[in-house]
Design a protein around this motif. Structure first.
Motif, PDB file in Angstrom:
ATOM      1  N   ARG A 148       8.894  13.642  -6.417  1.00 44.23           N
ATOM      2  CA  ARG A 148       8.304  12.378  -6.860  1.00 44.23           C
ATOM      3  C   ARG A 148       7.692  11.569  -5.719  1.00 44.23           C
ATOM      4  NH1 ARG A 148      11.725  13.788 -10.796  1.00 44.23           N
ATOM      5  NH2 ARG A 148      11.461  12.909 -12.884  1.00 44.23           N
ATOM      6  N   VAL A 149       7.780  12.065  -4.494  1.00 39.93           N
ATOM      7  CA  VAL A 149       7.205  11.327  -3.377  1.00 39.93           C
ATOM      8  C   VAL A 149       5.823  11.877  -3.048  1.00 39.93           C
ATOM      9  CG1 VAL A 149       9.500  10.869  -2.454  1.00 39.93           C
ATOM     10  CG2 VAL A 149       8.172  12.786  -1.545  1.00 39.93           C
ATOM     11  N   SER A 150       5.053  11.055  -2.350  1.00 41.26           N
ATOM     12  CA  SER A 150       3.688  11.432  -1.996  1.00 41.26           C
ATOM     13  C   SER A 150       3.632  12.299  -0.753  1.00 41.26           C
ATOM     14  CB  SER A 150       2.853  10.164  -1.754  1.00 41.26           C
ATOM     15  OG  SER A 150       2.992   9.260  -2.824  1.00 41.26           O
ATOM     16  N   GLY A 151       4.614  12.157   0.113  1.00 40.83           N
ATOM     17  CA  GLY A 151       4.618  12.918   1.350  1.00 40.83           C
ATOM     18  C   GLY A 151       5.837  12.577   2.172  1.00 40.83           C
ATOM     19  N   ALA A 152       5.898  13.160   3.361  1.00 41.08           N
ATOM     20  CA  ALA A 152       7.045  12.925   4.234  1.00 41.08           C
ATOM     21  C   ALA A 152       6.609  12.998   5.685  1.00 41.08           C
ATOM     22  CB  ALA A 152       8.153  13.939   3.956  1.00 41.08           C
ATOM     23  N   PHE A 153       7.424  12.382   6.525  1.00 37.83           N
ATOM     24  CA  PHE A 153       7.208  12.390   7.972  1.00 37.83           C
ATOM     25  C   PHE A 153       8.376  13.117   8.626  1.00 37.83           C
ATOM     26  CE2 PHE A 153       5.105   8.483   6.458  1.00 37.83           C
ATOM     27  CZ  PHE A 153       3.797   8.773   6.849  1.00 37.83           C
ATOM     28  N   PRO A 154       8.314  14.453   8.714  1.00 35.41           N
ATOM     29  CA  PRO A 154       9.409  15.202   9.331  1.00 35.41           C
ATOM     30  C   PRO A 154       9.647  14.755  10.763  1.00 35.41           C
ATOM     31  CG  PRO A 154       7.847  16.670   8.231  1.00 35.41           C
ATOM     32  CD  PRO A 154       7.210  15.326   8.277  1.00 35.41           C
ATOM     33  N   LEU A 155      10.909  14.827  11.191  1.00 32.61           N
ATOM     34  CA  LEU A 155      11.275  14.421  12.545  1.00 32.61           C
ATOM     35  C   LEU A 155      10.932  15.481  13.575  1.00 32.61           C
ATOM     36  CD1 LEU A 155      14.829  13.015  11.739  1.00 32.61           C
ATOM     37  CD2 LEU A 155      12.630  11.843  11.621  1.00 32.61           C
ATOM     38  N   ASP A 202       0.816  -1.214   0.000  1.00 31.67           N
ATOM     39  CA  ASP A 202       0.000   0.000   0.000  1.00 31.67           C
ATOM     40  C   ASP A 202       0.852   1.266   0.000  1.00 31.67           C
ATOM     41  OD1 ASP A 202      -2.755  -1.114   0.252  1.00 31.67           O
ATOM     42  OD2 ASP A 202      -1.898  -1.966   2.080  1.00 31.67           O
ATOM     43  N   ALA A 203       2.081   1.168   0.498  1.00 31.56           N
ATOM     44  CA  ALA A 203       2.942   2.351   0.560  1.00 31.56           C
ATOM     45  C   ALA A 203       4.385   1.917   0.759  1.00 31.56           C
ATOM     46  CB  ALA A 203       2.513   3.273   1.702  1.00 31.56           C
ATOM     47  N   LEU A 204       5.291   2.816   0.392  1.00 29.11           N
ATOM     48  CA  LEU A 204       6.721   2.614   0.586  1.00 29.11           C
ATOM     49  C   LEU A 204       7.241   3.757   1.456  1.00 29.11           C
ATOM     50  CD1 LEU A 204       9.536   1.345  -0.157  1.00 29.11           C
ATOM     51  CD2 LEU A 204       9.543   2.921  -2.115  1.00 29.11           C
ATOM     52  N   ILE A 205       7.996   3.423   2.511  1.00 31.47           N
ATOM     53  CA  ILE A 205       8.629   4.425   3.363  1.00 31.47           C
ATOM     54  C   ILE A 205      10.132   4.273   3.238  1.00 31.47           C
ATOM     55  CG2 ILE A 205       8.906   5.317   5.705  1.00 31.47           C
ATOM     56  CD1 ILE A 205       6.215   4.138   6.417  1.00 31.47           C
ATOM     57  N   LEU A 245      11.881   5.729  -7.905  1.00 26.06           N
ATOM     58  CA  LEU A 245      11.496   5.598  -9.311  1.00 26.06           C
ATOM     59  C   LEU A 245      10.700   4.318  -9.546  1.00 26.06           C
ATOM     60  CD1 LEU A 245      14.825   6.774 -11.005  1.00 26.06           C
ATOM     61  CD2 LEU A 245      12.710   8.090 -10.642  1.00 26.06           C
ATOM     62  N   ALA A 246      11.089   3.232  -8.879  1.00 24.01           N
ATOM     63  CA  ALA A 246      10.369   1.968  -9.037  1.00 24.01           C
ATOM     64  C   ALA A 246       8.954   2.083  -8.493  1.00 24.01           C
ATOM     65  CB  ALA A 246      11.122   0.847  -8.322  1.00 24.01           C
ATOM     66  N   ALA A 247       8.804   2.717  -7.346  1.00 23.59           N
ATOM     67  CA  ALA A 247       7.469   2.882  -6.758  1.00 23.59           C
ATOM     68  C   ALA A 247       6.588   3.744  -7.666  1.00 23.59           C
ATOM     69  CB  ALA A 247       7.593   3.515  -5.375  1.00 23.59           C
ATOM     70  N   ARG A 248       7.173   4.756  -8.252  1.00 20.42           N
ATOM     71  CA  ARG A 248       6.403   5.619  -9.157  1.00 20.42           C
ATOM     72  C   ARG A 248       5.935   4.834 -10.376  1.00 20.42           C
ATOM     73  NH1 ARG A 248       5.917  11.156  -9.492  1.00 20.42           N
ATOM     74  NH2 ARG A 248       5.529  12.038 -11.556  1.00 20.42           N
ATOM     75  N   SER A 249       6.767   3.910 -10.846  1.00 25.34           N
ATOM     76  CA  SER A 249       6.415   3.143 -12.047  1.00 25.34           C
ATOM     77  C   SER A 249       5.250   2.182 -11.805  1.00 25.34           C
ATOM     78  CB  SER A 249       7.634   2.370 -12.556  1.00 25.34           C
ATOM     79  OG  SER A 249       7.934   1.277 -11.691  1.00 25.34           O
ATOM     80  N   VAL A 250       5.033   1.799 -10.549  1.00 25.89           N
ATOM     81  CA  VAL A 250       3.916   0.895 -10.231  1.00 25.89           C
ATOM     82  C   VAL A 250       2.825   1.623  -9.447  1.00 25.89           C
ATOM     83  CG1 VAL A 250       5.357  -1.168 -10.286  1.00 25.89           C
ATOM     84  CG2 VAL A 250       5.073   0.057  -8.121  1.00 25.89           C
ATOM     85  N   TYR A 261      11.581  19.976   4.206  1.00 21.27           N
ATOM     86  CA  TYR A 261      10.688  19.510   3.148  1.00 21.27           C
ATOM     87  C   TYR A 261       9.919  20.667   2.512  1.00 21.27           C
ATOM     88  CZ  TYR A 261      11.687  14.793   4.753  1.00 21.27           C
ATOM     89  OH  TYR A 261      12.326  13.627   5.092  1.00 21.27           O
ATOM     90  N   LEU A 262       9.566  21.663   3.309  1.00 19.91           N
ATOM     91  CA  LEU A 262       8.908  22.843   2.748  1.00 19.91           C
ATOM     92  C   LEU A 262       9.853  23.573   1.795  1.00 19.91           C
ATOM     93  CD1 LEU A 262       7.105  24.184   5.944  1.00 19.91           C
ATOM     94  CD2 LEU A 262       6.010  23.141   3.942  1.00 19.91           C
ATOM     95  N   ASP A 263      11.140  23.627   2.158  1.00 15.24           N
ATOM     96  CA  ASP A 263      12.151  24.248   1.286  1.00 15.24           C
ATOM     97  C   ASP A 263      12.194  23.580  -0.082  1.00 15.24           C
ATOM     98  OD1 ASP A 263      12.946  26.114   3.099  1.00 15.24           O
ATOM     99  OD2 ASP A 263      14.793  25.088   3.703  1.00 15.24           O
ATOM    100  N   LEU A 264      11.947  22.276  -0.100  1.00 15.67           N
ATOM    101  CA  LEU A 264      12.029  21.528  -1.356  1.00 15.67           C
ATOM    102  C   LEU A 264      10.682  21.438  -2.073  1.00 15.67           C
ATOM    103  CD1 LEU A 264      14.513  18.623  -0.567  1.00 15.67           C
ATOM    104  CD2 LEU A 264      14.895  20.723  -1.829  1.00 15.67           C
ATOM    105  N   GLY A 265       9.697  22.161  -1.587  1.00 14.71           N
ATOM    106  CA  GLY A 265       8.449  22.274  -2.326  1.00 14.71           C
ATOM    107  C   GLY A 265       7.327  21.340  -1.930  1.00 14.71           C
ATOM    108  N   LEU A 266       7.518  20.515  -0.891  1.00 14.29           N
ATOM    109  CA  LEU A 266       6.401  19.686  -0.422  1.00 14.29           C
ATOM    110  C   LEU A 266       5.460  20.568   0.392  1.00 14.29           C
ATOM    111  CD1 LEU A 266       7.943  16.261   0.693  1.00 14.29           C
ATOM    112  CD2 LEU A 266       6.807  16.836  -1.435  1.00 14.29           C
ATOM    113  N   GLY A 267       4.188  20.614   0.016  1.00 12.72           N
ATOM    114  CA  GLY A 267       3.232  21.449   0.718  1.00 12.72           C
ATOM    115  C   GLY A 267       2.919  20.922   2.105  1.00 12.72           C
TER     116      GLY A 267
END
Length: 382
Positions: free
Chosen positions: A141-148, A82-85, A99-104, A156-162
């Motif tokens: 290319r990722v769906s999201g992140a879990f900041p520490l 269901d997801a890759l971390i 890249l592999a996760a994006r392809s599937v 992550y905000l610096d890199l454009g993740l909303g």
């Protein structure tokens, strides 16, 4: 460092499979920064399902080429995930996995040791703009992140993740595994180390490398002795600076060499203050470990964990002191303040300070986000 999180995720009902790209830390190998050959003495593979990817070539610990030949796409097709971390994105194996996760069409999340200040420092050269674009290309290319924590969220905000793609899962350890030892065990340990009742032990635990500044501990201890404190420096670890540290030690200092994980909690408990004078740490779990053992911390302002835990509660502000990494007087002031506090009260406050930074709470935050996003992505209907 990740194993407690995997166990915590399984404990709350997550069906988890871990793919390791290297046997570093599990198999006996030389860590280039410790400079010694070892395997961690704690059980690493129980409590969750895992497998090792074939290592066609053994790269040094932390090599950016680790996992370069691993077929992530083949692994991801072994089950209906269901997801890759991923605990980072700067290694070849992680990029291939993204890249592999994006392809599937598999949602991918990042949870790595990353902070905004360190990121800006690394990209501060004339090549910065190009490298920043490269980082953004990967992270986009990722769906999201879990900041520490807060600084990790800024990264992550610096890199454009909303903000809607970020869920903070505070970086922690299995706090219970580092619980403060009993008074009798602490007394016995200090006696074996030759520490007197009036002695005050300053502990440095880590790699003897320039960034972690182990030599500064001796300078700080010297200042405290001139102020009238019976201070003893205790060094735990190994690395290229160890001979230099040993050559400058006084009769009141001791170096125990490399100490494995199983023996660390008692040493933390036996110390009066843990010193973390590193020039920079993207996190610095030694702070978590010390506080969980009931020992206060003096750290440099470059140690992210110290700043994050201080900001989280009054208990954190009472049991952590910070100063600039080269401000020996300021760091000595922090130690002096903590040494004047009631030791047992400080131990209680230290445990309270680190309590919100626990793997169980992080696992709950991750699981709740993944469950919510499974519906958003419609994967439950596939």
């Amino acid at each position: 460092y990740q194993t407690p999180l995997w166990r915590a995720l399984v404990a709350i009902g997550v069906d988890l499979e871990v793919l390791y790209l290297s046997r570093q830390g599990y198999a006996t190998r030389v860590d280039p920064e410790f400079g010694v050959s070892f395997a961690w003495d704690t059980e690493l593979l129980s409590g969750y399902s895992s497998q090792f990817a074939p290592e066609l070539r053994k790269f040094p610990a932390g090599s950016p080429w680790t996992g370069v030949a691993v077929s992530s796409r083949r692994f991801l097709r072994t089950r209906t995930f269901d997801a890759l971390i991923l605990p980072g994105y700067a290694m070849a194996g992680y990029v291939r996995a993204i890249l592999a996760a994006r392809s599937v069409n598999l949602p991918t999340y990042l949870r790595g040791e990353t902070v905004s200040n360190a990121f800006r420092a690394r990209l501060g050269s004339s090549r910065g703009s190009f490298r920043r674009r490269l980082h953004r290309q990967v992270v986009s290319r990722v769906s999201g992140a879990f900041p520490l924590g807060i600084e990790s969220e800024k990264f992550y905000l610096d890199l454009g993740l909303g903000p809607d793609r970020l869920t903070i899962a505070r970086y922690g350890i299995d706090n219970a595994a580092f619980n403060r030892a009993s008074p009798s065990a602490i007394s016995d340990a200090r006696h074996r180390l030759g520490v007197g009742d009036r002695d005050r032990v300053l502990l440095f635990a880590g790699k003897f490398i320039a960034r972690k500044r182990p030599l500064d501990v001796l300078a700080i201890a010297s200042r405290l002795r001139r102020r009238g404190f019976r201070v003893r420096s205790m060094f735990v670890g190994a690395g290229p600076l160890e001979p230099r540290v040993r050559s400058l030690m006084t009769k009141d200092d001791m170096a125990l060499g490399f100490v494995n994980q199983g023996d660390l909690p008692l040493l933390y408990s036996a110390a009066d203050v843990v010193l973390v004078p590193s020039f920079s740490e993207t996190w610095g779990l030694v702070v978590n470990e010390a506080l969980a053992a009931g020992t206060p911390v003096v750290a440099s302002t470059g140690v992210t964990s110290a700043l994050e835990i201080m900001a989280a509660s009054d208990s954190g502000r009472q049991t952590i002191r910070v100063a600039q990494s080269d401000d020996f007087e300021g760091l000595a002031d922090g130690v002096e303040t903590l040494l004047k506090c009631d030791r047992e009260e400080v131990a209680l406050q230290a445990a309270a300070a680190v309590a919100p930074f626990d793997v169980t709470l992080a696992a709950q935050a991750i699981a709740e986000r993944l469950e919510r996003d499974r519906i958003l992505y419609g994967r439950a209907k596939q």
